[in-house]
Write a protein that holds these residues in place. Sequence first.
Motif, short mmCIF file in Angstrom:
data_model
loop_
_atom_site.label_atom_id
_atom_site.label_comp_id
_atom_site.label_asym_id
_atom_site.label_seq_id
_atom_site.Cartn_x
_atom_site.Cartn_y
_atom_site.Cartn_z
N MET A 188 0.84 -1.19 0.00
CA MET A 188 0.00 0.00 0.00
C MET A 188 0.87 1.24 0.00
O MET A 188 1.84 1.33 0.75
CB MET A 188 -0.92 -0.02 1.23
N GLU A 189 0.55 2.20 -0.87
CA GLU A 189 1.26 3.48 -0.93
C GLU A 189 0.26 4.60 -0.60
O GLU A 189 -0.82 4.66 -1.20
CB GLU A 189 1.83 3.73 -2.32
N LEU A 190 0.64 5.45 0.33
CA LEU A 190 -0.15 6.64 0.65
C LEU A 190 0.62 7.85 0.14
O LEU A 190 1.80 8.03 0.45
CB LEU A 190 -0.39 6.75 2.16
N ARG A 191 -0.06 8.71 -0.63
CA ARG A 191 0.61 9.84 -1.25
C ARG A 191 -0.14 11.14 -0.92
O ARG A 191 -1.36 11.21 -1.12
CB ARG A 191 0.67 9.67 -2.77
N ILE A 192 0.59 12.12 -0.43
CA ILE A 192 0.01 13.44 -0.20
C ILE A 192 0.85 14.55 -0.83
O ILE A 192 0.41 15.69 -0.89
CB ILE A 192 -0.18 13.72 1.30
N LEU A 193 2.06 14.22 -1.31
CA LEU A 193 2.93 15.22 -1.93
C LEU A 193 2.60 15.32 -3.41
O LEU A 193 3.36 14.96 -4.30
CB LEU A 193 4.41 14.85 -1.72
N GLY A 194 1.44 15.84 -3.69
CA GLY A 194 0.83 15.87 -5.00
C GLY A 194 -0.65 15.58 -4.81
O GLY A 194 -1.23 15.92 -3.78
N PRO A 195 -1.30 14.92 -5.76
CA PRO A 195 -2.68 14.49 -5.52
C PRO A 195 -2.75 13.49 -4.36
O PRO A 195 -1.92 12.61 -4.24
CB PRO A 195 -3.07 13.81 -6.85
N ILE A 196 -3.73 13.65 -3.49
CA ILE A 196 -3.91 12.74 -2.36
C ILE A 196 -4.50 11.45 -2.89
O ILE A 196 -5.58 11.44 -3.50
CB ILE A 196 -4.84 13.37 -1.30
N GLU A 197 -3.81 10.32 -2.65
CA GLU A 197 -4.30 9.05 -3.16
C GLU A 197 -3.68 7.90 -2.39
O GLU A 197 -2.67 8.07 -1.69
CB GLU A 197 -3.98 8.90 -4.65
N ALA A 198 -4.30 6.75 -2.51
CA ALA A 198 -3.80 5.50 -1.93
C ALA A 198 -3.75 4.47 -3.04
O ALA A 198 -4.72 4.30 -3.78
CB ALA A 198 -4.70 5.02 -0.79
N LEU A 199 -2.60 3.78 -3.17
CA LEU A 199 -2.43 2.80 -4.23
C LEU A 199 -2.11 1.45 -3.61
O LEU A 199 -1.32 1.36 -2.67
CB LEU A 199 -1.31 3.19 -5.18
N ASN A 200 -2.69 0.42 -4.15
CA ASN A 200 -2.41 -0.95 -3.74
C ASN A 200 -1.95 -1.72 -4.97
O ASN A 200 -2.73 -1.90 -5.91
CB ASN A 200 -3.65 -1.60 -3.13
N ASP A 201 -0.67 -2.12 -5.00
CA ASP A 201 -0.08 -2.77 -6.17
C ASP A 201 -0.22 -1.91 -7.41
O ASP A 201 -0.52 -2.39 -8.51
CB ASP A 201 -0.72 -4.15 -6.40
N GLY A 202 -0.04 -0.60 -7.23
CA GLY A 202 -0.12 0.32 -8.35
C GLY A 202 -1.52 0.71 -8.75
O GLY A 202 -1.72 1.54 -9.64
N GLY B 36 -7.77 -1.12 3.85
CA GLY B 36 -7.56 -2.51 4.22
C GLY B 36 -6.67 -2.68 5.43
O GLY B 36 -6.57 -1.80 6.30
N ASP B 37 -5.98 -3.82 5.50
CA ASP B 37 -5.18 -4.18 6.67
C ASP B 37 -3.83 -3.50 6.71
O ASP B 37 -3.15 -3.52 7.74
CB ASP B 37 -4.98 -5.70 6.72
N ALA B 38 -3.40 -2.91 5.59
CA ALA B 38 -2.05 -2.31 5.57
C ALA B 38 -1.96 -1.07 6.44
O ALA B 38 -0.89 -0.69 6.89
CB ALA B 38 -1.67 -1.95 4.13
N VAL B 39 -3.08 -0.43 6.68
CA VAL B 39 -3.12 0.80 7.47
C VAL B 39 -4.19 0.64 8.55
O VAL B 39 -5.28 0.15 8.28
CB VAL B 39 -3.45 2.02 6.57
N GLU B 40 -3.86 1.07 9.76
CA GLU B 40 -4.79 0.95 10.87
C GLU B 40 -5.19 2.34 11.36
O GLU B 40 -4.33 3.19 11.62
CB GLU B 40 -4.16 0.17 12.01
N MET C 69 -1.89 4.51 11.84
CA MET C 69 -0.67 3.71 11.99
C MET C 69 -0.38 3.08 10.62
O MET C 69 -1.13 2.23 10.15
CB MET C 69 -0.85 2.64 13.07
N SER C 70 0.71 3.52 10.01
CA SER C 70 1.01 3.15 8.61
C SER C 70 2.20 2.23 8.49
O SER C 70 2.93 2.28 7.50
CB SER C 70 1.25 4.43 7.79
N SER C 71 2.43 1.36 9.48
CA SER C 71 3.61 0.50 9.43
C SER C 71 3.59 -0.44 8.24
O SER C 71 4.63 -0.90 7.77
CB SER C 71 3.72 -0.30 10.73
N GLY C 72 2.41 -0.76 7.71
CA GLY C 72 2.32 -1.67 6.57
C GLY C 72 2.24 -0.96 5.23
O GLY C 72 1.92 -1.59 4.23
N ALA C 73 2.50 0.35 5.21
CA ALA C 73 2.36 1.12 3.98
C ALA C 73 3.59 2.00 3.76
O ALA C 73 4.34 2.29 4.69
CB ALA C 73 1.11 2.00 4.02
#
Length: 633
Positions: free
Chosen positions: A1-15, A74-78, A89-93
């Motif tokens: 899981m990728e969380l992005r805020i330095l640009g458009p705010i988005e979350a990606l899972n496997d791209g 999902g489970d990657a972020v709590e 808690m983003s230990s899985g992202a």
Amino acid sequence: MELRILGPIEALNDGRARSLGGMRPRTLLAALVIAGERGLAEHEIHQVLWGTAPPATVRAQVHTYISRLRKALGDAVELVRLPNGYELMSSGATVDYLEFGSLAARGRDVFAAGGMAQAANLFTAALGQWRGPALIGATEFLEASEAPRLEELRMSVMEEKAAADLALGRARRVVEELAPCVAQFPFREGLRSLLMTALSHCGRQAEAITVYHEGRSVLAEHLGVDPGDELNSTFQSLLAGTLIARPPLPGGADNAVRPEAVSSREEAYTALPADLVDFTGRHAELRRLREWLKPAPDGTSCAGPVVVTGLAGSGKTVLAVRAAYGIAPAYPDGRLFVRCRDASGYRRPPADIAGDLLRGLGEQVDPTAGSEERVWRLQARLTQSRCLVVLDDAADEAQVHALVPGSGQTQFLITGRPRFATLPRVRVMALGGLQPREAMDLLDGITTGVVGSKGDAGRLVRLCDGHPAAIRAVAAQLIAKPHWTPAHLADRLADPCRDTLGLLRVGELDVGATLLRSAAELPEGPRRALQRLALLQARRITVRVAAATLELPVSQTEDLLELLVDAHMLGVAGSAGEGGFVFELPGLLMCLLTADGVYGGARHLRTEVIRWQPEPNRAPRPGLPAVAGSRCV
């Protein structure tokens, strides 16, 4: 899981982008990312979402947004409930904001220890986390409170990278990177001082003095203050001829960086266009592109150029840019983007493109240098670098062949209507229309709730053939004309007596004209054949039906239809038996080629499809003979 805020705010899972909902769920995610382990109190959440005027149902709405984010991430972020708020808690992202901070901190440590080259690489990687202005898609309240601070962090790292580059003798690179930054942030004296130093070491002392006086005037006029010690000291050193590019290093002169010890290969700046904030769909294509763009495991060479081809407006460029941002860290020497056609749509000479790329790589280009010299210099430079080069809207294979070296670690990503099948080890991705769900998501994402009935919206995207640019055009019409409904717009688009071109033209976006000009670039025989096939008003056409319509032998007709397939004017719908195929004419193109249009614009451009001639002073492209019995309609 990728969380992005330095640009458009988005979350990606496997791209693949996850649906976060509207503006407020995105804002809540970004605010929790920034807060980190501290978490956000409820009143802080209310402030970033609604400012000083939260609604009466504020608690219920926040709970809804949290539930939506939990489902999307999902489970990657709590998302942990605190006594008076929430913590993410983003230990899985992987979080771009945290990666940026970590890389920048490591760069400062290495810089302090004298490792200038490694520090510059780390600062470059940190800045590579940014995909445009931070917090795109957030509320004005979060943007007002956090965007300036984030921009300050970015500019600080930009200054630190410039200092490291100057220590390595990369003055030209610093000038190219800092000149626009100084124009954007005229009050930052550190940036101005570094730019003056870089200009001085490029032998441009007069320009360095001008930069100082411009800064002094700006500070006096807008802030009523004089330049600070750093800027004044730089100016005095410049006048005295003692301005040095290398900052003092710990441990004395023995630790100084010697020019001969530094690689002559400078890092190129990132020149990719801004990522599209409302990019939607193409999940499978994006995953495949990123896989293709990965460097070879042995690190010795790239697997071969990657081509994204398709009908005009099918989203080739935005998909290529999104894929390039996703794979950017794998190419530390730079990511470059160059357009292969001029503003009029004509192909640019390879020498001009090579000149742009050389300048992007920090090379000075002699305007009198010939085409062969420029191309040779470019290929020599690229074989020694690990860059990602995006050649956008390439016109033909001859234009590309001259630019792509036969070896090296530089990867080429090419967009265009040809398929470039003769390039060595090429991998081709042909884009069609969006899938129905993706097309609906794009329409809904742009209109943000303007579209009501799903049935009417579905009819509208079907009339657009899932064509991304057409969907953007009709979405813009719905936003610009609130009294229009999707049903009303769909009726107008389906009416052959309406001005179809006008409905697909909003501001600078002119989808109909772009599609018809693509058809106009065809050789004469296929151009006339396409016009006559469109008059059949049939989406699917067999070879025998086409042969009867065009009054040509079956074998010649099949060759002509295959040429139209290569040009993306036709698709292949399936097999017709006996080795033949069923061909499909895009409904949107058929509509444009046959609708009368009450304003006459469609008729005029359709006539151009028949009468179009090659560019002046250029030989016509080889094509099939004119279709027997064809006439201008």
